[in-house]
Design a protein around this motif. Structure first.
Motif, PDB file in Angstrom:
ATOM      1  N   UNK A 317      34.375  30.194  36.722  1.00  0.00           N
ATOM      2  CA  UNK A 317      35.802  30.434  36.384  1.00  0.00           C
ATOM      3  C   UNK A 317      36.004  32.040  36.377  1.00  0.00           C
ATOM      4  N   UNK A 318      34.764  32.636  36.568  1.00  0.00           N
ATOM      5  CA  UNK A 318      34.753  34.120  36.512  1.00  0.00           C
ATOM      6  C   UNK A 318      35.001  34.759  35.167  1.00  0.00           C
ATOM      7  N   UNK A 319      34.336  34.154  33.788  1.00  0.00           N
ATOM      8  CA  UNK A 319      34.465  34.905  32.844  1.00  0.00           C
ATOM      9  C   UNK A 319      33.501  36.179  32.881  1.00  0.00           C
ATOM     10  N   UNK A 320      34.131  37.327  32.384  1.00  0.00           N
ATOM     11  CA  UNK A 320      33.106  38.501  32.326  1.00  0.00           C
ATOM     12  C   UNK A 320      31.975  38.151  31.384  1.00  0.00           C
ATOM     13  N   UNK A 388      33.725  40.611  43.218  1.00  0.00           N
ATOM     14  CA  UNK A 388      32.348  40.168  43.487  1.00  0.00           C
ATOM     15  C   UNK A 388      32.553  38.888  43.131  1.00  0.00           C
ATOM     16  N   UNK A 389      33.234  38.236  42.171  1.00  0.00           N
ATOM     17  CA  UNK A 389      33.334  36.773  41.922  1.00  0.00           C
ATOM     18  C   UNK A 389      34.009  36.114  42.983  1.00  0.00           C
ATOM     19  N   UNK A 390      35.355  36.752  43.654  1.00  0.00           N
ATOM     20  CA  UNK A 390      35.809  36.175  44.673  1.00  0.00           C
ATOM     21  C   UNK A 390      35.018  35.760  45.788  1.00  0.00           C
ATOM     22  N   UNK A 391      34.101  36.738  46.058  1.00  0.00           N
ATOM     23  CA  UNK A 391      33.130  36.527  47.219  1.00  0.00           C
ATOM     24  C   UNK A 391      32.625  35.279  47.434  1.00  0.00           C
ATOM     25  N   UNK A 422      48.483  47.335  28.069  1.00  0.00           N
ATOM     26  CA  UNK A 422      47.915  46.403  28.686  1.00  0.00           C
ATOM     27  C   UNK A 422      48.317  44.894  28.313  1.00  0.00           C
ATOM     28  N   UNK A 423      48.599  44.106  29.214  1.00  0.00           N
ATOM     29  CA  UNK A 423      49.319  42.701  29.074  1.00  0.00           C
ATOM     30  C   UNK A 423      48.066  41.608  28.240  1.00  0.00           C
ATOM     31  N   UNK A 424      46.920  42.041  28.535  1.00  0.00           N
ATOM     32  CA  UNK A 424      45.948  41.078  28.119  1.00  0.00           C
ATOM     33  C   UNK A 424      46.057  39.730  28.381  1.00  0.00           C
ATOM     34  N   UNK A 425      46.511  39.532  29.723  1.00  0.00           N
ATOM     35  CA  UNK A 425      46.789  38.108  30.058  1.00  0.00           C
ATOM     36  C   UNK A 425      45.456  37.530  30.846  1.00  0.00           C
ATOM     37  N   UNK A 426      44.595  38.498  31.423  1.00  0.00           N
ATOM     38  CA  UNK A 426      43.334  37.961  32.285  1.00  0.00           C
ATOM     39  C   UNK A 426      42.240  37.970  31.433  1.00  0.00           C
ATOM     40  N   UNK A 427      41.598  36.677  31.286  1.00  0.00           N
ATOM     41  CA  UNK A 427      40.479  36.413  30.342  1.00  0.00           C
ATOM     42  C   UNK A 427      39.309  36.105  31.308  1.00  0.00           C
ATOM     43  N   UNK A 428      39.803  35.879  32.517  1.00  0.00           N
ATOM     44  CA  UNK A 428      38.585  35.375  33.624  1.00  0.00           C
ATOM     45  C   UNK A 428      39.278  35.943  34.946  1.00  0.00           C
ATOM     46  N   UNK A 429      38.195  36.057  35.892  1.00  0.00           N
ATOM     47  CA  UNK A 429      38.884  36.462  37.143  1.00  0.00           C
ATOM     48  C   UNK A 429      39.472  35.503  38.049  1.00  0.00           C
ATOM     49  N   UNK A 430      39.388  34.202  37.553  1.00  0.00           N
ATOM     50  CA  UNK A 430      40.140  33.305  38.269  1.00  0.00           C
ATOM     51  C   UNK A 430      41.565  33.187  37.844  1.00  0.00           C
ATOM     52  N   UNK A 431      41.848  33.923  36.645  1.00  0.00           N
ATOM     53  CA  UNK A 431      43.236  34.031  36.276  1.00  0.00           C
ATOM     54  C   UNK A 431      44.222  34.996  37.137  1.00  0.00           C
ATOM     55  N   UNK A 432      43.570  35.771  37.706  1.00  0.00           N
ATOM     56  CA  UNK A 432      44.275  36.906  38.566  1.00  0.00           C
ATOM     57  C   UNK A 432      45.312  36.128  39.343  1.00  0.00           C
ATOM     58  N   UNK A 433      45.147  35.232  39.991  1.00  0.00           N
ATOM     59  CA  UNK A 433      46.108  34.633  41.057  1.00  0.00           C
ATOM     60  C   UNK A 433      47.424  34.488  40.268  1.00  0.00           C
ATOM     61  N   UNK A 434      46.999  33.764  39.161  1.00  0.00           N
ATOM     62  CA  UNK A 434      48.015  33.240  38.308  1.00  0.00           C
ATOM     63  C   UNK A 434      48.961  34.327  37.645  1.00  0.00           C
ATOM     64  N   UNK A 435      48.140  35.246  36.980  1.00  0.00           N
ATOM     65  CA  UNK A 435      48.700  36.067  36.002  1.00  0.00           C
ATOM     66  C   UNK A 435      49.262  37.348  36.901  1.00  0.00           C
ATOM     67  N   UNK A 436      48.578  37.845  37.904  1.00  0.00           N
ATOM     68  CA  UNK A 436      48.927  39.066  38.405  1.00  0.00           C
ATOM     69  C   UNK A 436      49.426  38.788  39.989  1.00  0.00           C
TER      70      UNK A 436
END
Ligand code: GLU
Length: 554
Positions: A317-320, A388-391, A422-436
């Motif tokens: 899921x790409x959680x940091x 790094x995650x998306x690779x 900061x909108x604090x919408x991204x909790x994990x890297x897989x959120x990027x597509x959906x949130x930004x």
């Protein structure tokens, strides 16, 4: 006849020759191993701990918790933290499991001081330690504290059925322990016949004693003593966990065994084994399991039912990692729960602060922690981490980042900076597509259907007209924020929208107010009904992309 054989015969024990047939590979004695792995030259108070996972191709998040606590206890006391791979269960062994384990530990930045080929107390993989275990088993057989058992799986299953029907404890004990006193002649006969055998520990039988011990997390505990003759060496020649545990932890000079509390019930057996082997008694700390809420009750987080039980879930899921670590550390020591992430990461984990009851894994809370952690990062850093995650998990996104990193950073900046962030919408890297992702042209699917429900309550025809009108008169560089925004108002009013919400309230027959008009533009530009402020969004998109989106609707 040597003295031992004579004594053995008199006492009904097995002779050395028979023991040698049972354990052929044993050459060194326990004394040899004691000398090879002497007590560690560590200052008083320095603790030696270990993480001892079984490589089954699945790393449980609870294992990471145990590992974090073990690492912290060792390092805060100036001691040593060991990784020991417990791979004696060949049936459950998975080829790539050791690598997976390594990757999981690396993901969380957990660094054992001794593991693999590093350290003087190895090997650290149990399958490579058979000769060590055999020395001790040989010795137990010699002292009649163990014996061979030829019972087959079917015979044992049958026995257990009978025991259950009679309402007695199942297991290999008392009169049920058929091989406990086999005459030597029977043993040699069965060996001659090539019958498979295990070695069992000869328990002290029923003592009626209750054993007491002090757990470093749970405090004093009392249990009925063990009377089961547990298997200590399997037909494969490898030891069971019950036997490898005392031998390894003693020879690796581990001072505190921190492990999951599913092992609590085995404590009486383990204490008997330490005693029989002549080892100093162990110090244990048993960690409560992670839980999951299930309706109104809670249950153990389960490998079978809960994807979040696996480390892989968090990685994919790409959680940091630092977010998950902050969260897990809070679960381990609840005094850390509301701390500042940076401090939580470096705070020592104390056994006395570990909870005795299980802790609930709550993904909503984890998300919250991770959003806070990500909000502290720069856009540049976030872009690197997403890449790094998306690779690994989203190659098309990775390619996009490599080709146009600036577009990604621009999208993140809106999320990070005032007045929108900061909108604090991204909790994990897989959120990027959906949130930004809507801020990045290639990731956005323009809205083409004027009857799309997101435009409600405005009629489709009017949606098309408003989009066209604004596109035709659009001035990208109109001074912000008022004049730029006034364009939407003007187009709306020209098409009959009320200029204010109040006017719309007083004239409900109108198609909507400036609020509804702005919503249409918002949906067209961002695909969503709530978004960052539109003006900065249009700066990120650029004029031609704004027009592409406005003109996409039919
Ligand atoms: N291999 C055991 C397990 O994975 C380890 C238990 C222990 O830490 O002693 O459950």
């Amino acid at each position: 006849m040597d003295l031992w054989t004579k004594k053995a015969q008199i006492m009904g024990m097995l002779s050395i020759d028979t023991i040698k047939r049972l354990i052929p590979s044993s050459e060194l004695t326990p004394e040899d191993w004691e000398r090879k792995f002497p007590p560690r030259p560590l200052p008083a108070g320095a603790e030696v701990t270990r993480f001892a996972p079984s490589p089954t191709g699945y790393v449980h998040i609870g294992g990471i918790l145990v590992s974090l606590i073990s690492e912290s206890v060792a390092h805060q006391s100036g001691g040593v933290f060991i990784l020991r791979v417990e791979d004696t269960d060949r049936e459950r062994f998975v080829e790539d499991a050791v690598d997976q384990l390594g990757r999981a530990l690396e993901f969380f930045g957990i660094k054992p001081d001794e593991a693999g080929s590093t350290g003087l107390y190895g090997p650290y993989q149990q399958s490579e330690r058979q000769s060590i275990y055999d020395s001790y088993i040989f010795d137990l057989l010699k002292r009649d504290r163990a014996y061979p058992c030829f019972c087959t799986k079917d015979e044992l299953a049958e026995m257990s059925k009978v025991q259950s029907s009679k309402g007695v404890d199942t297991g290999y004990w008392g009169e049920w322990a058929r091989c406990r006193n086999l005459p030597e002649a029977t043993v040699t006969q069965r060996l001659d016949a090539g019958d498979p055998y295990v070695i069992r520990f000869r328990s002290p039988e029923f003592t009626g004693k209750r054993i007491r011990y002090h757990d470093l997390i749970r405090g004093p505990l009392e249990k009925e003593d063990n009377r089961n003759d547990a298997v200590i060496r399997k037909t494969t020649g490898l030891p069971t966990y019950h036997f490898a545990h005392p031998v390894d932890d003693h020879l690796m000079r581990v001072t505190i065994m921190i492990r999951a509390d599913e092992w609590l019930s085995s404590i009486p057996l383990h204490l008997q084994l330490f005693e029989a082997l002549g080892f100093p008694l162990p110090r244990y700390a048993h960690i409560a399991p992670l839980l999951k809420s299930d309706g109104r009750s809670k249950r153990k987080l389960s490998k079978r039912n809960d994807p979040e039980a696996a480390v892989d879930f968090y990685v994919r899921a790409g959680y940091p990692a630092e977010g998950v670590l902050v969260y897990l550390r809070g679960l381990a020591n609840s005094r850390l729960l509301d701390g500042v992430p940076k401090e939580v990461l470096s705070a020592p984990l104390l056994l006395e602060d570990c909870s005795r009851g299980g802790q609930l894994v709550d993904i909503a809370k984890l998300d919250h922690v991770c959003r806070e952690v990500i909000a502290e990062m720069t856009s540049d850093e976030i872009a690197d981490r997403i890449l790094t995650w998306a690779e690994q998990f989203d190659p098309p996104l990775a390619q996009l980042i490599r080709e146009d990193r600036q577009a990604i950073i621009n999208a993140l900046v809106i999320h990070q900076l005032p007045p929108t962030g900061p909108r604090k919408e991204i909790a994990k890297w897989s959120d990027f597509r959906d949130k930004a992702g809507f801020l990045v042209a290639p990731l956005f699917e323009p809205v083409t259907d004027p009857a799309d429900p997101r435009f409600a309550p405005v009629a489709a025809e009017l949606v098309s007209k408003l989009a066209k009108r604004l596109a035709d008169s659009y001035r990208h560089d109109a001074p912000p924020p008022d004049e730029w925004f006034a364009q939407i108002r003007e187009s709306g009013v020209a098409l009959g929208f009320a200029a204010t919400a109040r006017e719309y309230k007083n004239n409900p027959q109108l198609p909507g107010s400036i609020k509804e008009a702005a919503n249409i533009i918002r949906v067209l530009l961002t695909g969503r009904t709530t978004s960052p402020e539109l003006y900065p969004v249009t700066r990120t998109l650029g004029e031609s992309e704004v027009l592409r989106r406005l003109r996409a609707v039919r």
